[in-house]
Write a protein that holds these residues in place. Sequence first.
Motif, PDB file in Angstrom:
ATOM      1  N   ALA A   1       0.800  -1.224   0.000  1.00  0.00           N
ATOM      2  CA  ALA A   1       0.000   0.000   0.000  1.00  0.00           C
ATOM      3  C   ALA A   1       0.832   1.272   0.000  1.00  0.00           C
ATOM      4  CB  ALA A   1      -0.931   0.005   1.214  1.00  0.00           C
ATOM      5  N   TYR A   2       2.109   1.188   0.380  1.00  0.00           N
ATOM      6  CA  TYR A   2       2.939   2.389   0.512  1.00  0.00           C
ATOM      7  C   TYR A   2       3.429   2.876  -0.844  1.00  0.00           C
ATOM      8  CZ  TYR A   2       3.104   1.304   5.492  1.00  0.00           C
ATOM      9  OH  TYR A   2       2.763   1.049   6.799  1.00  0.00           O
ATOM     10  N   GLU A   3       3.535   4.179  -0.974  1.00  0.00           N
ATOM     11  CA  GLU A   3       4.160   4.778  -2.153  1.00  0.00           C
ATOM     12  C   GLU A   3       5.665   4.521  -2.108  1.00  0.00           C
ATOM     13  OE1 GLU A   3       2.743   8.918  -2.915  1.00  0.00           O
ATOM     14  OE2 GLU A   3       1.321   8.433  -1.289  1.00  0.00           O
ATOM     15  N   PRO A   4       6.340   4.612  -3.256  1.00  0.00           N
ATOM     16  CA  PRO A   4       7.786   4.350  -3.271  1.00  0.00           C
ATOM     17  C   PRO A   4       8.542   5.210  -2.266  1.00  0.00           C
ATOM     18  CG  PRO A   4       6.934   4.455  -5.505  1.00  0.00           C
ATOM     19  CD  PRO A   4       5.805   4.875  -4.603  1.00  0.00           C
ATOM     20  N   ASN A   5       9.381   4.565  -1.493  1.00  0.00           N
ATOM     21  CA  ASN A   5      10.294   5.224  -0.545  1.00  0.00           C
ATOM     22  C   ASN A   5       9.590   5.943   0.600  1.00  0.00           C
ATOM     23  OD1 ASN A   5      12.644   4.480  -2.110  1.00  0.00           O
ATOM     24  ND2 ASN A   5      12.052   6.081  -3.555  1.00  0.00           N
ATOM     25  N   ASP A   6       8.350   5.591   0.869  1.00  0.00           N
ATOM     26  CA  ASP A   6       7.656   6.183   2.013  1.00  0.00           C
ATOM     27  C   ASP A   6       8.348   5.701   3.294  1.00  0.00           C
ATOM     28  OD1 ASP A   6       5.915   6.938   4.058  1.00  0.00           O
ATOM     29  OD2 ASP A   6       4.114   6.501   2.918  1.00  0.00           O
ATOM     30  N   PRO A   7       8.921   6.609   4.085  1.00  0.00           N
ATOM     31  CA  PRO A   7       9.632   6.184   5.298  1.00  0.00           C
ATOM     32  C   PRO A   7       8.741   5.475   6.311  1.00  0.00           C
ATOM     33  CG  PRO A   7      10.137   8.476   4.745  1.00  0.00           C
ATOM     34  CD  PRO A   7       8.977   8.065   3.891  1.00  0.00           C
ATOM     35  N   ARG A   8       7.449   5.678   6.233  1.00  0.00           N
ATOM     36  CA  ARG A   8       6.537   5.050   7.186  1.00  0.00           C
ATOM     37  C   ARG A   8       6.506   3.531   7.031  1.00  0.00           C
ATOM     38  NH1 ARG A   8       1.665   9.224   5.995  1.00  0.00           N
ATOM     39  NH2 ARG A   8       2.321   8.605   3.892  1.00  0.00           N
ATOM     40  N   LYS A   9       6.787   3.055   5.836  1.00  0.00           N
ATOM     41  CA  LYS A   9       6.840   1.604   5.628  1.00  0.00           C
ATOM     42  C   LYS A   9       7.955   0.989   6.452  1.00  0.00           C
ATOM     43  CE  LYS A   9       7.374  -1.847   1.950  1.00  0.00           C
ATOM     44  NZ  LYS A   9       7.546  -2.047   0.493  1.00  0.00           N
ATOM     45  N   THR A  10       9.136   1.596   6.405  1.00  0.00           N
ATOM     46  CA  THR A  10      10.276   1.094   7.170  1.00  0.00           C
ATOM     47  C   THR A  10      10.016   1.149   8.665  1.00  0.00           C
ATOM     48  OG1 THR A  10      11.769   1.822   5.432  1.00  0.00           O
ATOM     49  CG2 THR A  10      12.744   1.387   7.572  1.00  0.00           C
ATOM     50  N   ARG A  11       9.294   2.179   9.105  1.00  0.00           N
ATOM     51  CA  ARG A  11       9.029   2.331  10.533  1.00  0.00           C
ATOM     52  C   ARG A  11       7.933   1.383  11.017  1.00  0.00           C
ATOM     53  NH1 ARG A  11       8.962   1.777  14.841  1.00  0.00           N
ATOM     54  NH2 ARG A  11       9.289   3.153  16.624  1.00  0.00           N
ATOM     55  N   THR A  12       7.124   0.878  10.099  1.00  0.00           N
ATOM     56  CA  THR A  12       5.990   0.037  10.453  1.00  0.00           C
ATOM     57  C   THR A  12       6.301  -1.442  10.339  1.00  0.00           C
ATOM     58  OG1 THR A  12       4.466   1.770   9.707  1.00  0.00           O
ATOM     59  CG2 THR A  12       3.568  -0.456   9.911  1.00  0.00           C
ATOM     60  N   ILE A  13       7.068  -1.841   9.311  1.00  0.00           N
ATOM     61  CA  ILE A  13       7.289  -3.257   9.020  1.00  0.00           C
ATOM     62  C   ILE A  13       8.734  -3.635   9.316  1.00  0.00           C
ATOM     63  CG2 ILE A  13       7.167  -5.055   7.269  1.00  0.00           C
ATOM     64  CD1 ILE A  13       5.100  -3.365   5.794  1.00  0.00           C
ATOM     65  N   LEU A  14       8.901  -4.610  10.182  1.00  0.00           N
ATOM     66  CA  LEU A  14      10.210  -5.160  10.513  1.00  0.00           C
ATOM     67  C   LEU A  14      10.354  -6.501   9.806  1.00  0.00           C
ATOM     68  CD1 LEU A  14      12.837  -5.157  12.187  1.00  0.00           C
ATOM     69  CD2 LEU A  14      11.538  -6.219  14.052  1.00  0.00           C
ATOM     70  N   TYR A  15      11.405  -6.641   9.008  1.00  0.00           N
ATOM     71  CA  TYR A  15      11.577  -7.833   8.185  1.00  0.00           C
ATOM     72  C   TYR A  15      12.534  -8.820   8.824  1.00  0.00           C
ATOM     73  CZ  TYR A  15       9.208  -5.437   4.349  1.00  0.00           C
ATOM     74  OH  TYR A  15       8.281  -4.792   3.567  1.00  0.00           O
ATOM     75  N   SER A  16      12.172 -10.092   8.759  1.00  0.00           N
ATOM     76  CA  SER A  16      13.115 -11.153   9.090  1.00  0.00           C
ATOM     77  C   SER A  16      14.285 -11.056   8.127  1.00  0.00           C
ATOM     78  CB  SER A  16      12.416 -12.513   8.945  1.00  0.00           C
ATOM     79  OG  SER A  16      13.315 -13.571   9.155  1.00  0.00           O
TER      80      SER A  16
END
Length: 508
Positions: free
Chosen positions: A325-340
């Motif tokens: 759902a996030y637009e390209p390079n939206d910093p909120r994605k990084t702050r919301t989703i933690l990846y294994s």
Amino acid sequence: MKLLNKITRNCALMLALTGGLAMSSCQKDFLDRQAQGSYDQNNYPYPGGSGPYDEFLNGAYASLRSYDVTVMPFVAAVSIRSDDADKGSTPADGPDALQMDNLNVLPSNGMTNALWLGHFDLIGKANYVIDRIENDPNPLTPAPLKVEAEAQARFLRAYSYFMMVRLFGRVPLIDKITTGSASESNIPQSGPAQLYPFIEADLQFAAANLPASYDAKFIGKITSGAANGLLTKVLLTQKKYAAAMSTASAVMSSGQYSLSVPYNTIFNEEGENSKESILEVQATADAANPTNNGSQHAQVQGVRGTGAWDLGWGFNVPSTSLEAAYEPNDPRKTRTILYSGGTTIFGEAVPAGLPNPRYNQKVYTNPVKRASVGNRGGWWMNVRLLRYADVVLMYAEAATEVGGAANITSALNALNTVRARARGGNAAILPNVVTADQETLRQAIRRERRVEMGMEYDRFFDLVRWGIAAQQLQAQGKNFVVGKHELLPIPQAQIDLSKGTLTQNPGY
């Protein structure tokens, strides 16, 4: 299995928001509870408050932190049911949560019963506060103290009923102390037509009689801004758009809140009770009491792994739908989703091969704090229930629905302030939305709500009130049935206790 074992065995000592006093509340079984509303001076939590009603208010506040109100049942009902999240954990863990994820919740589901009991417990405590005020034997108690205490209690009651009407649709409307539980009191269910005016009246009273802020030692107490903010959501849910614009404007013009807090900071420990915070459940822990004075809210969603990475139960994990759902390079994605296999916000390398590919990074705890407390569960993490950006976006939505050139412009301005904060000064991303078309703006605001508030417990309710829950959830493989899955079933245990006074929701 972590969930099943900890539901039945965990004890949570909950710290009063305003008095700093704690009580033990061991959770042995969902039905092993104090009858809702049957409190008196001898069994009410937190005796010995400093004000005439503090001991009773503190007990009501503490219920906000309880397992049943803002921990696993809450997370499952408001997030795992949505397209933002999947159950997570391991396939065999949490069958009740799996029912929530798959939208095949049975009337016997323990989480629905927990939600019912927890919120009626809060309602009972709020009603007891109000009863104490109305029957105060001390003629010298100042009237302003009475009014402010009543306003806090009525807010807590309104919050609980707002959750209940959205979760269950029809519930008993109880505005006074009862001698038994809600289900045993022979009070029939009231529907939204009766519940919403009651909720509005409580919040209007709270907004009119609470201060805009408190001294720092009373951090976390409910303010007029919280009352107006929650009232905005209540009004928006009912499509009372002009009224919602007005209450949101009252919050935005109060001078108490702002979008000045960087998005990366909001959810950290140091971001608690910031200018972004409107309603935040307080929790605490230290080395002496690593689990006794807080909330399991972060723990049930924490990274599930082994050794140093066994941080929690691993439930409520971001979905691929939210990820896309996030637009390209939206910093909120990084702050919301933690990846294994990725990196945390604190620069830690996350091991690959964890039970889930993604976790909720908004509840991820600071490793320095974990070390100082000597615990990895994050019991000290506050629960954010209402943020300023939420109110700004609700204002934008309401203004868009009211329509007209001036309101469209106001809505655009509000929407773009949220995007400006998110882009953090990087002009190459998240450009301002520019449109004069109502439908285009409506869709832009809906997209913005999702990414701004990803994993923050509004998505399911938003989809329902927008009338697009079936469309969105069916697209994610969830068998959403219109006229049924907007609500949870009435717990069968409560129908049984009521001896048939309570009736089941359609389709269950």
